[in-house]
Structures are given as structure tokens and as C-alpha cells.
Design a protein around this motif. Structure first.
Motif, PDB file in Angstrom:
ATOM      1  N   GLU A   1      49.660  85.937  45.636  1.00 41.62           N
ATOM      2  CA  GLU A   1      49.958  85.239  44.548  1.00 41.62           C
ATOM      3  C   GLU A   1      48.689  85.075  43.600  1.00 41.62           C
ATOM      4  O   GLU A   1      47.811  84.965  44.109  1.00 41.62           O
ATOM      5  N   ALA A   2      48.764  84.920  42.272  1.00 40.91           N
ATOM      6  CA  ALA A   2      47.653  84.591  41.493  1.00 40.91           C
ATOM      7  C   ALA A   2      46.620  83.617  41.987  1.00 40.91           C
ATOM      8  O   ALA A   2      47.006  82.228  42.202  1.00 40.91           O
ATOM      9  N   GLY A   3      45.584  83.778  42.240  1.00 40.77           N
ATOM     10  CA  GLY A   3      44.428  82.797  42.211  1.00 40.77           C
ATOM     11  C   GLY A   3      44.320  82.146  43.666  1.00 40.77           C
ATOM     12  O   GLY A   3      43.603  81.342  43.788  1.00 40.77           O
ATOM     13  N   LYS A   4      45.092  82.604  44.647  1.00 39.01           N
ATOM     14  CA  LYS A   4      45.069  81.895  45.921  1.00 39.01           C
ATOM     15  C   LYS A   4      44.370  83.047  47.026  1.00 39.01           C
ATOM     16  O   LYS A   4      44.132  84.396  46.637  1.00 39.01           O
TER      17      LYS A   4
ATOM     18  N   CYS B   1      34.153  93.734  42.047  1.00 37.42           N
ATOM     19  CA  CYS B   1      33.789  93.993  40.720  1.00 37.42           C
ATOM     20  C   CYS B   1      34.525  92.688  39.929  1.00 37.42           C
ATOM     21  O   CYS B   1      35.608  92.206  40.324  1.00 37.42           O
ATOM     22  N   HIS B   2      34.043  92.397  38.851  1.00 36.18           N
ATOM     23  CA  HIS B   2      34.859  91.179  37.972  1.00 36.18           C
ATOM     24  C   HIS B   2      36.037  91.351  37.477  1.00 36.18           C
ATOM     25  O   HIS B   2      37.011  90.839  37.373  1.00 36.18           O
ATOM     26  N   THR B   3      36.382  92.969  37.417  1.00 33.30           N
ATOM     27  CA  THR B   3      38.065  93.234  36.979  1.00 33.30           C
ATOM     28  C   THR B   3      38.808  92.762  38.285  1.00 33.30           C
ATOM     29  O   THR B   3      39.950  92.350  37.744  1.00 33.30           O
ATOM     30  N   ASP B   4      38.445  92.917  39.272  1.00 34.94           N
ATOM     31  CA  ASP B   4      39.383  92.451  40.504  1.00 34.94           C
ATOM     32  C   ASP B   4      39.542  91.011  40.343  1.00 34.94           C
ATOM     33  O   ASP B   4      40.717  90.491  40.596  1.00 34.94           O
ATOM     34  N   VAL B   5      38.427  90.273  39.949  1.00 34.95           N
ATOM     35  CA  VAL B   5      38.914  88.713  39.946  1.00 34.95           C
ATOM     36  C   VAL B   5      39.688  88.306  38.858  1.00 34.95           C
ATOM     37  O   VAL B   5      40.503  87.492  38.706  1.00 34.95           O
ATOM     38  N   TYR B   6      39.582  89.091  37.471  1.00 35.22           N
ATOM     39  CA  TYR B   6      40.174  88.843  36.405  1.00 35.22           C
ATOM     40  C   TYR B   6      41.838  89.197  36.653  1.00 35.22           C
ATOM     41  O   TYR B   6      42.553  88.313  36.303  1.00 35.22           O
TER      42      TYR B   6
ATOM     43  N   LYS C   1      44.942  86.612  34.190  1.00 33.96           N
ATOM     44  CA  LYS C   1      44.658  85.880  33.076  1.00 33.96           C
ATOM     45  C   LYS C   1      44.974  86.893  31.976  1.00 33.96           C
ATOM     46  O   LYS C   1      44.353  87.990  31.989  1.00 33.96           O
ATOM     47  N   GLY C   2      45.990  86.780  31.312  1.00 34.77           N
ATOM     48  CA  GLY C   2      46.253  87.534  30.096  1.00 34.77           C
ATOM     49  C   GLY C   2      46.902  89.007  30.126  1.00 34.77           C
ATOM     50  O   GLY C   2      46.820  89.700  29.442  1.00 34.77           O
ATOM     51  N   GLN C   3      47.170  89.138  31.454  1.00 42.37           N
ATOM     52  CA  GLN C   3      48.165  90.454  31.530  1.00 42.37           C
ATOM     53  C   GLN C   3      49.381  89.859  32.723  1.00 42.37           C
ATOM     54  O   GLN C   3      49.649  89.134  33.267  1.00 42.37           O
ATOM     55  N   THR C   4      50.038  91.323  32.653  1.00 41.71           N
ATOM     56  CA  THR C   4      51.628  90.722  33.672  1.00 41.71           C
ATOM     57  C   THR C   4      51.080  90.821  35.211  1.00 41.71           C
ATOM     58  O   THR C   4      50.542  91.795  35.611  1.00 41.71           O
ATOM     59  N   PRO C   5      51.211  89.621  35.806  1.00 43.60           N
ATOM     60  CA  PRO C   5      51.155  89.461  37.046  1.00 43.60           C
ATOM     61  C   PRO C   5      51.903  90.361  37.835  1.00 43.60           C
ATOM     62  O   PRO C   5      52.990  90.589  37.547  1.00 43.60           O
ATOM     63  N   MET C   6      51.152  90.777  38.875  1.00 40.29           N
ATOM     64  CA  MET C   6      51.944  91.762  39.882  1.00 40.29           C
ATOM     65  C   MET C   6      51.499  91.501  41.393  1.00 40.29           C
ATOM     66  O   MET C   6      50.437  91.725  41.716  1.00 40.29           O
TER      67      MET C   6
ATOM     68  N   ARG D   1      44.240 108.328  33.217  1.00 41.60           N
ATOM     69  CA  ARG D   1      43.397 107.105  32.717  1.00 41.60           C
ATOM     70  C   ARG D   1      43.603 105.835  33.214  1.00 41.60           C
ATOM     71  O   ARG D   1      44.795 105.560  33.695  1.00 41.60           O
ATOM     72  N   ILE D   2      42.824 105.212  33.238  1.00 38.62           N
ATOM     73  CA  ILE D   2      43.023 103.577  33.861  1.00 38.62           C
ATOM     74  C   ILE D   2      44.252 103.040  33.254  1.00 38.62           C
ATOM     75  O   ILE D   2      44.695 103.091  31.895  1.00 38.62           O
ATOM     76  N   ASN D   3      45.188 102.567  34.316  1.00 37.94           N
ATOM     77  CA  ASN D   3      46.389 101.851  33.846  1.00 37.94           C
ATOM     78  C   ASN D   3      46.540 100.641  34.758  1.00 37.94           C
ATOM     79  O   ASN D   3      46.775 100.734  36.088  1.00 37.94           O
ATOM     80  N   THR D   4      46.307  99.302  34.080  1.00 41.87           N
ATOM     81  CA  THR D   4      46.273  97.972  34.942  1.00 41.87           C
ATOM     82  C   THR D   4      47.582  97.803  35.217  1.00 41.87           C
ATOM     83  O   THR D   4      47.902  96.877  36.206  1.00 41.87           O
ATOM     84  N   ASP D   5      48.575  98.272  34.576  1.00 40.25           N
ATOM     85  CA  ASP D   5      50.092  97.772  34.775  1.00 40.25           C
ATOM     86  C   ASP D   5      50.884  98.673  35.890  1.00 40.25           C
ATOM     87  O   ASP D   5      51.816  98.266  36.341  1.00 40.25           O
ATOM     88  N   ARG D   6      50.031  99.756  36.121  1.00 42.67           N
ATOM     89  CA  ARG D   6      50.752 100.615  37.079  1.00 42.67           C
ATOM     90  C   ARG D   6      50.415 100.047  38.696  1.00 42.67           C
ATOM     91  O   ARG D   6      49.516 100.032  38.833  1.00 42.67           O
TER      92      ARG D   6
END
Length: 380
Positions: A18-21, A48-53, A58-63, A118-123
Motif C-alpha cells: 500500500e502507498a507509503g508503507k 530513483c526519486h520516481t520510485d518514491v513518488y 501522489k498525484g496519480q492512480t494508485p496501483m 514509451r514510458i507508461n506509469t499507469d500500465r
């Protein structure tokens, strides 16, 4: 390694439930690679900071549950149907964006923005069948950026895998698979500062430091670091930064400060923060007639860039870049060779190292602002 080909592999992975745990080291099942996929044994990965984000959601669909990680080095364990240019035992870097070699972008010498990969953070699953290759007790676990390197084994599309020199130390060159190439390439491939020129770097995190390294390698004479955190200035000297500006120290826009310092503006600027104000400053601080500003940072989705059109008419150029304009499969092996030939220094980006079981420490170091890159050793 061939004895595991075609079979499900049970291995350890750091799962975000889960997020942030804190991540939990679990035994997961990793399915064999399907058409145009390869299964990799990850030896070293970094945070990388992207993993942390995305872990913070924050600001996108949690998965969730999800296996993060996208900067890594490993060895091909097995290949799926249709894979011809990789074989078991190859040393590789998985990359969050890809190169299918068939779309218009891949066939263009000017672009690295593959239509397919191309990068797809929602996939959260594989392109081939829309399914995950990770599971635990029959429950699917989502992928991240097509790489999911916080696992001893992972499955990646062949187009997102760069085959590299087997003599290159994977615990060092793994950091080239994301942040370092993003910043370094933004300078050497896109800004292209002439020898003896002046370059302003906005943001002195890992990507900004890599951009500064690109300016140093290019022979820039003045490399001006711009950051709101003065504690970053000392570290930045190792990357060629020789002047510093903290916008908070002035009661006027930082672009005016830089223009005064440089007799009208810098020759090149590279923005690595994602702040819309920094982007405007980076553009407006370059010299008219020949100045080039390159945007690297990712803005918030509602941001808008505003500047006066005269800034363009006075012959300033604004460019954007993605992954330093590198095509992963074609160009990354050459960047590794630059490191092997001592033309590019990588070690100074690596500030910490932890074992896989201590992966949450890597998150702590980054959240506390202590690390540039923390290497996570998969084999304890």
C-alpha cells in the motif's frame, strides 16, 4: 541458469502492498517470459526519486500491490519466443522506456520516443497479454514502468533491455539506466554546449548533477548551479559546478541575476526540477542570439509555461528532452563504454549501498536528502 527456462521461478521481491508503507520482502512467483519478453536475474538495483513518488502515490492512480524499481543491472536468465538479439548469460540494463525499432520514432534519428514502449506509469501488466508475470498465492502483483527491478527475477519486454559489455561492473553502470543518462544526455545530446561556454543547471539532484557532468565533459568553462538548498553546493563541485546561485538570496528573478553575472545570459541552461518557475527562469536566463534552454523536469499536470514571445523572436531556443535523447538499445551500450574508457565518471553518483533486506533504508536516505544514488545488492 537454463534449468529454470520455461518454468515458474520462486524468488524474493520487495512488494509495496500500500502507498507509503515500508516494502515487504516476500517470496513471489515469476512466470516465464512470453513473446518478445526476457526474464532477467537482477544483481544490482538503485532507488530513483520516481520510485518514491509512485510509492507515495501522489498525484496519480494508485496501483497496489506493486513491485517498484527501474534502475538496475542484471543477466538474462531466459528468453521468450521471438527474441533473437539476446540470450541467457548476456549482461543487460533494463530501461523504463523502450525501442521497438519498427515505429516512426525508432526509425527517426532524431527521436527516442518509441510508440510501443514509451514510458507508461499507469500500465501494471505486460503489453503482450495484459497480464502480470508476478504473483503471490495466486494474487497478481503489478509491474512498474515495465521493469520492476526490486525483485531477484523480473520479466521485461525485449525492447526495454540494453545489452552491454560484460566487463562493465553492474554495481556501477546500473545507475545509467535512468537518472544519469537523463541528465547527461540532456546536456551532451540536446543542449550541446560549445567548449569554453557557460551553462546554468537548475536543480542539483541526481539528474541535475548528471547534467553538470555533461557540461564538464563538454568542456564548458562556467557551470552555474542553481538550487534552493545550499547544502547541495559542496557536493556539486565534484561534478564540475564552479559557481552557485540560490534564488532565495535575491529580491529579483534569478534569470536577471544570471544575466548580470554572465554579461547578458548563459550560452546554455538545463532545467532539472519540474518547477514551472525554474523552467521559465532557465529559458529567460539564456543569451539572446544563440542561447539554448533544455527542459528535463516533469511539471505538474495543470502547469502552464508563460513567457513573452519576444524571448523567442530574439533568437533564444527552448527544447524539451526525454531520457537524454538516448535510444535505449542503440545508445546505452555506448554510454557504458564511455564509463569504461574513463570519459564519464559514475562512482561519484553512488553515495550509499544496502543489502536487499535493508531496501527500506534506501527510501529513508532519499527522503532525508542524504543520498544521490543508493545501490541495493540483491545477493546478500
Amino acid at each position: 541458469m537454463a534449468s529454470t527456462a520455461g518454468k515458474v521461478i520462486k524468488c524474493r521481491a520487495a512488494v509495496a502492498w500500500e502507498a507509503g508503507k515500508p516494502l515487504v520482502i516476500e517470496e513471489v512467483e515469476v512466470a516465464p517470459p512470453q513473446h518478445n519478453e526476457v526474464r532477467l536475474k537482477i544483481l544490482f538495483t538503485s532507488l530513483c526519486h520516481t520510485d518514491v513518488y509512485f510509492w507515495e502515490a501522489k498525484g496519480q492512480t494508485p496501483m497496489f500491490p506493486r513491485i517498484f524499481g527501474h534502475e538496475a543491472g542484471g543477466i538474462v536468465e531466459s528468453v521468450g519466443e521471438g527474441v533473437t538479439d539476446l540470450q541467457p548469460g548476456d549482461h543487460v540494463l533494463p530501461v523504463f522506456t523502450g525501442e521497438c525499432r519498427e515505429c516512426r520514432h525508432c526509425k527517426s534519428e532524431e527521436s527516442n520516443m518509441c510508440d510501443l514502449l514509451r514510458i507508461n506509469t499507469d500500465r501494471g501488466a505486460m503489453i503482450h497479454d495484459g497480464k502480470t508475470r508476478f504473483s503471490k498465492n495466486g494474487q497478481p502483483i503489478y509491474h512498474f514502468l515495465g521493469t520492476s527491478t526490486f525483485s531477484e527475477y523480473t520479466v521485461v519486454h525485449v525492447g526495454c533491455v540494453a545489452k552491454i559489455n560484460p566487463a562493465a561492473p553492474l554495481d556501477k553502470v546500473c545507475v545509467l539506466s535512468c537518472g544519469i543518462c537523463t541528465g547527461f544526455g540532456a546536456t551532451v545530446n540536446v543542449a550541446k554546449p560549445p567548449k569554453g561556454s557557460s551553462v546554468a543547471i537548475f536543480g542539483l539532484g541526481a539528474v541535475g548533477l548528471a547534467a553538470a557532468e555533461g557540461a564538464r565533459v563538454s568542456g564548458a568553462a562556467r557551470i552555474i548551479g542553481v538550487d534552493l538548498n545550499p547544502s547541495r553546493f559542496e557536493e556539486a563541485k565534484k561534478f564540475g559546478v564552479n559557481e552557485f546561485v540560490n534564488p532565495k538570496d535575491y529580491d529579483k528573478p534569478v534569470q536577471e541575476v544570471i544575466a548580470e553575472m554572465t554579461d547578458g545570459g548563459v550560452d546554455r541552461s538545463v532545467e532539472c526540477t519540474g518547477s514551472i518557475q525554474a523552467m521559465i527562469s532557465a529559458f529567460e536566463c539564456v543569451h539572446d542570439g544563440w542561447g539554448v534552454a533544455v527542459l528535463v523536469g516533469v511539471p505538474n499536470k495543470d502547469d502552464a509555461f508563460k513567457t513573452h514571445p519576444m524571448n523567442f523572436l530574439n533568437e533564444r531556443t527552448l527544447k524539451g528532452t526525454f531520457y537524454g535523447n538516448y535510444k535505449p538499445r542503440t545508445d546505452l551500450p555506448g554510454v557504458v563504454e564511455m564509463y569504461m574508457n574513463k570519459e564519464l565518471e559514475v562512482e561519484k553518483f553512488i553515495t550509499h549501498s544496502v543489502s536487499f533486506s535493508e531496501i527500506n533504508k534506501a527510501f529513508e536516505y532519499m527522503l532525508e536528502g542524504k543520498s544521490i544514488r543508493c545501490i541495493i545488492r540483491m545477493e546478500e
